[in-house]
Scaffold this active site. Structure first.
Site, PDB file in Angstrom:
ATOM      1  N   HIS A  33      -9.389  35.170  -3.632  1.00 58.02           N
ATOM      2  CA  HIS A  33     -10.579  34.453  -2.877  1.00 58.02           C
ATOM      3  C   HIS A  33     -11.410  34.416  -4.196  1.00 58.02           C
ATOM      4  CE1 HIS A  33     -13.932  33.660  -0.431  1.00 58.02           C
ATOM      5  NE2 HIS A  33     -14.568  34.458  -1.450  1.00 58.02           N
ATOM      6  N   SER A  91       3.862  -4.017  -5.971  1.00 59.12           N
ATOM      7  CA  SER A  91       4.068  -2.642  -5.696  1.00 59.12           C
ATOM      8  C   SER A  91       4.866  -2.489  -4.435  1.00 59.12           C
ATOM      9  CB  SER A  91       3.217  -1.537  -6.151  1.00 59.12           C
ATOM     10  OG  SER A  91       2.131  -1.782  -5.430  1.00 59.12           O
ATOM     11  N   ALA A 116       0.792  -1.122   0.001  1.00 57.48           N
ATOM     12  CA  ALA A 116      -0.111   0.150   0.159  1.00 57.48           C
ATOM     13  C   ALA A 116       0.890   1.199  -0.094  1.00 57.48           C
ATOM     14  CB  ALA A 116      -0.921  -0.103   1.385  1.00 57.48           C
TER      15      ALA A 116
HETATM   16  P1  NAI Z   1       6.859   2.294  -1.649  1.00 57.77           P
HETATM   17  O1  NAI Z   1       7.995   2.218  -0.907  1.00 57.77           O
HETATM   18  O2  NAI Z   1       5.869   3.634  -1.913  1.00 57.77           O
HETATM   19  O3  NAI Z   1       5.586   1.245  -1.257  1.00 57.77           O
HETATM   20  C1  NAI Z   1       5.839  -0.142  -0.938  1.00 57.77           C
HETATM   21  C2  NAI Z   1       4.972  -0.445   0.124  1.00 57.77           C
HETATM   22  O4  NAI Z   1       4.901  -2.041  -0.090  1.00 57.77           O
HETATM   23  C3  NAI Z   1       5.297  -0.092   1.316  1.00 57.77           C
HETATM   24  O5  NAI Z   1       4.165   0.374   2.110  1.00 57.77           O
HETATM   25  C4  NAI Z   1       5.868  -1.473   2.011  1.00 57.77           C
HETATM   26  O6  NAI Z   1       5.738  -1.775   3.464  1.00 57.77           O
HETATM   27  C5  NAI Z   1       4.827  -2.567   1.362  1.00 57.77           C
HETATM   28  N1  NAI Z   1       5.649  -3.917   1.300  1.00 57.77           N
HETATM   29  C6  NAI Z   1       6.917  -4.166   1.065  1.00 57.77           C
HETATM   30  N2  NAI Z   1       7.208  -5.561   1.022  1.00 57.77           N
HETATM   31  C7  NAI Z   1       6.189  -5.961   1.235  1.00 57.77           C
HETATM   32  C8  NAI Z   1       5.620  -7.319   1.210  1.00 57.77           C
HETATM   33  N3  NAI Z   1       6.422  -8.486   1.036  1.00 57.77           N
HETATM   34  N4  NAI Z   1       4.209  -7.609   1.364  1.00 57.77           N
HETATM   35  C9  NAI Z   1       3.262  -6.526   1.341  1.00 57.77           C
HETATM   36  N5  NAI Z   1       3.691  -5.149   1.626  1.00 57.77           N
HETATM   37  C10 NAI Z   1       4.970  -5.137   1.124  1.00 57.77           C
HETATM   38  O7  NAI Z   1       7.090   1.809  -3.224  1.00 57.77           O
HETATM   39  P2  NAI Z   1       6.181   1.559  -4.435  1.00 57.77           P
HETATM   40  O8  NAI Z   1       4.826   1.881  -4.401  1.00 57.77           O
HETATM   41  O9  NAI Z   1       6.499   0.415  -5.073  1.00 57.77           O
HETATM   42  O10 NAI Z   1       6.915   2.747  -5.469  1.00 57.77           O
HETATM   43  C11 NAI Z   1       8.347   2.897  -5.693  1.00 57.77           C
HETATM   44  C12 NAI Z   1       8.587   4.381  -5.627  1.00 57.77           C
HETATM   45  O11 NAI Z   1       8.445   4.911  -6.834  1.00 57.77           O
HETATM   46  C13 NAI Z   1       8.136   5.214  -4.463  1.00 57.77           C
HETATM   47  O12 NAI Z   1       8.518   5.068  -3.243  1.00 57.77           O
HETATM   48  C14 NAI Z   1       8.283   6.197  -5.015  1.00 57.77           C
HETATM   49  O13 NAI Z   1       9.527   6.947  -4.735  1.00 57.77           O
HETATM   50  C15 NAI Z   1       8.054   6.081  -6.460  1.00 57.77           C
HETATM   51  N6  NAI Z   1       6.682   6.748  -7.041  1.00 57.77           N
HETATM   52  C16 NAI Z   1       6.442   7.850  -6.735  1.00 57.77           C
HETATM   53  C17 NAI Z   1       5.053   8.328  -7.055  1.00 57.77           C
HETATM   54  C18 NAI Z   1       4.799  10.006  -6.950  1.00 57.77           C
HETATM   55  O14 NAI Z   1       5.653  10.375  -6.429  1.00 57.77           O
HETATM   56  N7  NAI Z   1       3.512  10.079  -6.741  1.00 57.77           N
HETATM   57  C19 NAI Z   1       4.208   7.591  -7.771  1.00 57.77           C
HETATM   58  C20 NAI Z   1       4.605   6.100  -7.773  1.00 57.77           C
HETATM   59  C21 NAI Z   1       5.985   5.870  -7.380  1.00 57.77           C
END
Ligand code: NAI
Ligand code: FAD
Length: 474
Positions: free
Chosen positions: A453, A278, A191
């Site tokens: 505003h 993810s 999440a």
């Molecule tokens: P993330 O680091 O945001 O979230 C990964 C989540 O997966 C964490 O909550 C973690 O606790 C959980 N997790 C890890 N291993 C797990 C497991 N085995 N089982 C269940 N949950 C688990 O990484 P995400 O969403 O993959 O995105 C990577 C990166 O890409 C982000 O950290 C961000 O830097 C970048 N990104 C930025 C965006 C934005 O700026 N709007 C949009 C999408 C990505």
């Protein structure tokens, strides 16, 4: 074409292409190598961000939000939509077109700035300080000699052990942007930012979405008050979110089954048509021949750099997702500019304390600086002021009054330490907080500034006033 360059940049994502542009602006002979290609083999610079990240995800977020509004909120405005239907193929084509426009924009910028672009893979082929050899393999093979090399090779999605991505049933970020039929049931592991953004897209388009998160707290890095509000809203929207789970075996056949232990330790099974994984990203140094030139990586595989993005090799720099720090496009760009300026003998500036974060869900979540839990842990005395969008006239006119703005300011000096927003256009509103913090502003400074505003930005002023218990419209 010249084969000797002042600067050779490997990777044309936001870190690399921006570094190349700034280097060229500073009069340095610059080349940029990137291997990303379209389905028909054409160059597709822009990296993860342009091709399978920021840009296509935001295109689909916008389209799916429009669809949701047409189905659920237009009637409230007195707009009746009859026979609403989803043309997913067109939605995906539009997303691809937006991506292509960005690819072409970058190719144009390379030309305009006289940057030599090489479509292919770049790797170290030897050399020494001041004259590094960089081999290019691909459509325009050859060897370039570089006074400076900037590594900007980005990151790759992390796979769950035992559940390799096939991008048919088990999807990474690229697969999550290419589903050609709305799944009836969609599973999301993690999440985090991608899970919530992509989960929102497919929920809006009709999928039943279940999110499994390992950590007990939802959005643990986000200010707790914001995270709690977000969880409540997402659950109300229909996302089933299970935190504190331990994901076990993933079996993919006709569909996907995820075995997991829930937060009480009870064995559970989730059966879905598609699964998005993810769970974070890993730095990409594949095929760079880092070992061949003794480029130092840290224990997690990131290129090891100092605060100025210098690697252990003279005149070799690294920026963006492949080095420590947040994996964000704007952070990569800032580092790219700073490195180009350092190469040219100028000052490079990146302030990690004021890098904004945005999660493009609805409502959007955006923040900069410290969270309340961080300030408490650090024993910092602070004052908090919040203002809900419910009391903002523009938000009411928009029909979107969810969420609030929260300012955190030093109790003694009133200097702004953090700003947290959940609500409409949070991604745009946060910019004011970034500027304020960069200039070392106090909450009182924002409170004294005239805001138009009716505008959502008035909620910023009101939250700043709330730090001193002086809100006017609440
Ligand atoms: P993330 O680091 O945001 O979230 C990964 C989540 O997966 C964490 O909550 C973690 O606790 C959980 N997790 C890890 N291993 C797990 C497991 N085995 N089982 C269940 N949950 C688990 O990484 P995400 O969403 O993959 O995105 C990577 C990166 O890409 C982000 O950290 C961000 O830097 C970048 N990104 C930025 C965006 C934005 O700026 N709007 C949009 C999408 C990505
Ligand atoms: P990348 O963008 O990954 O670019 C690296 C480039 O180098 C690639 O083109 C790759 O092909 C090329 N390359 C790698 N090795 C070689 C080699 N040896 N030779 C030649 N070329 C090579 N960030 C935000 O700030 N806002 C967002 O909204 C956002 N949304 C995202 C959504 C998703 C789904 C994902 C996955 C990420 C998102 N991100 C977002 C993160 C953002 O995409 C990254 O932080 C950013 O792309 C990092 O830029 P970079 O230049 O370091 O690397």
């Amino acid at each position: 074409m010249a084969k000797n360059f002042d600067v050779v940049v490997i990777g044309a994502g936001p870190g690399g292409y921006i570094a190349a542009i700034r280097a060229a602006q500073l009069g340095l002979q610059t080349a940029c190598i990137d291997e990303w290609q379209t389905a028909d083999g054409k160059p597709a610079p822009g990296g993860t961000c342009t091709n399978v990240g920021c840009i296509p995800s935001k295109a689909l977020l916008q389209s799916s939000e429009n669809y949701e509004h047409a189905g659920h909120t237009f009637a409230e405005h007195g707009i009746q939509v009859k026979g609403l239907s989803l043309d997913l193929a067109q939605m995906l084509r539009r997303k691809d077109k937006v991506v292509r426009q960005n690819n072409e924009g970058i190719l144009y910028l390379f030309k305009k700035n006289k940057i030599a672009f090489f479509h292919g893979r770049g790797s170290f082929a030897g050399g020494k300080a001041g004259a590094w050899d960089v081999k290019v393999e691909g459509k325009t093979p050859g060897t370039l000699t570089a006074r400076h090399v900037v590594i900007a090779t980005g990151s790759n999605p992390r796979a769950l052990p035992g559940a390799a991505f096939d991008n048919k049933l088990v999807l990474d970020n690229a697969g999550a942007l290419e589903i050609t039929e709305v799944p009836k049931k969609l599973g999301v592991i993690g999440a985090g930012v991608i899970g919530l953004e992509m989960g929102s897209v497919w929920r809006r388009l009709g999928a039943e979405v279940t999110v499994l998160e390992a950590l007990p707290a939802f959005l643990g890095a986000v200010d707790e008050q914001v995270a709690k509000e977000a969880q409540k809203i997402f659950v109300r929207q229909g996302l089933a979110i299970h935190t504190g789970v331990k994901v076990g075996k993933v079996s993919a056949g006709k569909d996907v089954t995820v075995e997991y232990a829930d937060s009480a330790g009870k064995a559970q099974k989730l059966n879905v048509d598609r699964l998005i994984v993810s769970i974070g990203r890993v730095p990409n140094t594949d095929g760079l021949n880092a070992a061949g030139v003794d480029l130092k990586l840290d224990e997690r595989g990131f290129v090891d750099v100092d605060a100025n993005c210098r690697t252990n090799l003279p005149n070799v720099w690294a920026v963006g997702d492949v080095v420590r720090g947040p994996m964000l496009a704007h952070k990569a760009e800032e580092e790219g500019v700073a490195v180009a300026q350092r190469i040219a003998g100028q000052h490079g500036h990146v302030d990690f304390n004021t890098v904004p974060w945005v999660i493009y869900t609805s409502p959007e979540i955006a923040w900069v600086g410290k969270t309340e839990q961080q300030l408490k842990a650090q024993g910092v005395q602070y004052r908090a002021g919040s203002f809900p969008f419910m009391a903002n006239g523009r938000a009411r006119a928009l029909g979107d009054t969810t969420g609030f703005v929260k300012f955190l300011a030093d109790a003694g000096t009133d200097r702004i330490l953090g700003v947290h927003i959940i609500g409409p256009m949070a991604s745009e509103l946060i910019a004011e907080a970034v500027v304020a913090m960069e200039f070392g502003a106090a909450a009182e400074d924002i409170a004294l500034i005239c805001h138009a505003h009716p505008s959502l930005s008035e909620a910023m002023k009101e939250a700043a006033l709330a730090v001193d218990n002086r809100t006017l419209n609440l």
